[in-house]
Design a protein around this motif. Structure first.
Motif, PDB file in Angstrom:
ATOM      1  N   ARG A 158       0.964  -1.223  -0.143  1.00 17.62           N
ATOM      2  CA  ARG A 158       0.115  -0.047   0.092  1.00 17.62           C
ATOM      3  C   ARG A 158       1.088   1.195  -0.012  1.00 17.62           C
ATOM      4  NH1 ARG A 158      -3.171  -1.941   4.988  1.00 17.62           N
ATOM      5  NH2 ARG A 158      -4.787  -3.412   4.074  1.00 17.62           N
ATOM      6  N   ALA A 173      -1.617 -18.324   6.336  1.00 16.99           N
ATOM      7  CA  ALA A 173      -3.232 -18.213   6.000  1.00 16.99           C
ATOM      8  C   ALA A 173      -3.560 -17.549   4.999  1.00 16.99           C
ATOM      9  CB  ALA A 173      -3.725 -17.990   7.218  1.00 16.99           C
ATOM     10  N   GLY A 220       1.985 -14.977   6.098  1.00 17.60           N
ATOM     11  CA  GLY A 220       2.634 -15.959   6.885  1.00 17.60           C
ATOM     12  C   GLY A 220       3.711 -15.371   7.921  1.00 17.60           C
ATOM     13  N   GLU A 228     -14.892 -12.110  10.689  1.00 15.53           N
ATOM     14  CA  GLU A 228     -13.804 -12.162  11.490  1.00 15.53           C
ATOM     15  C   GLU A 228     -14.286 -12.006  13.084  1.00 15.53           C
ATOM     16  OE1 GLU A 228     -10.542  -9.726  10.120  1.00 15.53           O
ATOM     17  OE2 GLU A 228     -11.673  -9.772   8.172  1.00 15.53           O
TER      18      GLU A 228
END
Ligand code: 5GP
Length: 201
Positions: free
Chosen positions: A38, A68, A76, A150
């Motif tokens: 970003r 993941a 990771g 989440e």
């Protein structure tokens, strides 16, 4: 191992930055990711940025402690950094999701403390994602859609804090970290210290 998880935009990155600046002997685990960088991010500081081949090769060589897929990208935790830091007596701060937290719990439950940060409201979460202005509107919408998925993992965590106010939340998290450091089982030099105390008389 001190884990902070939250939906994207709940303030975790800001909290981590302040915690690291205030707490001695706490270092950040820098993850590796295939997500594009970003604006304002730096390779090796925010993440180690790689492509899917590079990531796959780290997985194959067993170099990741957990990994993941989050928001269609791979993330990771490089293993060596974490174990070297722990061995040198440091605590390690992780900004990872619930999948990574579950994997670390399966491997090192006794060494781990996990904290879930909740936003005060979904509206506030969206405001913060928009204010961050690092992601396009589509990405913000996508992250909002994923947020509930989440948040439902909040009850897998040791502690849950609602981030209404940065300073208050920081104080809560600092208390958690310090209390956990004071746990008898984590004070590995205590036997020696107490023996020296007793020997003084
Ligand atoms: P972002 O792309 O906004 O930096 O991060 C997206 C999500 O990926 C966040 O919830 C963050 O906690 C999670 N994440 C970052 N690094 C890792 C990692 O190494 N492992 C796992 N499992 N999740 C990560």
């Amino acid at each position: 191992m001190f884990i902070l998880s939250s939906p994207s935009g709940a303030g975790k990155t800001t909290l981590s930055r302040h915690l690291l600046a205030r707490e001695e002997d706490l270092v950040m685990s820098i993850s590796v990711t295939t997500r594009p960088m970003r604006p304002g991010e730096e390779d090796g500081k925010d993440y180690f940025f790689t492509d899917s081949n590079g990531f796959g090769s780290m997985v194959e060589k067993g170099e990741l402690l957990e990994y993941a897929t989050v928001f269609a990208h791979s993330y990771g935790t490089p293993k060596d950094f974490v174990f070297d830091a722990l061995e040198s007596g440091k605590d390690v701060l992780f900004d990872i999701d619930w999948q990574g937290t579950q994997q670390l719990e399966a491997r090192c439950r006794e060494d781990l403390v996990s904290v879930f940060i909740l936003p005060p409201s979904m509206q506030e979460l969206e405001n913060r994602l928009k204010k961050r202005a690092q992601d396009s509107d589509d990405v913000v919408q996508f992250r909002m859609e994923k947020a509930a998925g989440e948040i439902i993992h909040w009850d897998d965590y040791d502690y849950v804090v609602i981030n209404r106010d940065l300073e208050e939340t920081l104080a809560e998290i600092t208390h958690i970290l310090r209390a956990e450091r004071n746990k008898r089982s984590r004070q590995t030099n205590l036997h020696k210290f107490v023996k020296a105390l007793c020997d003084e008389r």
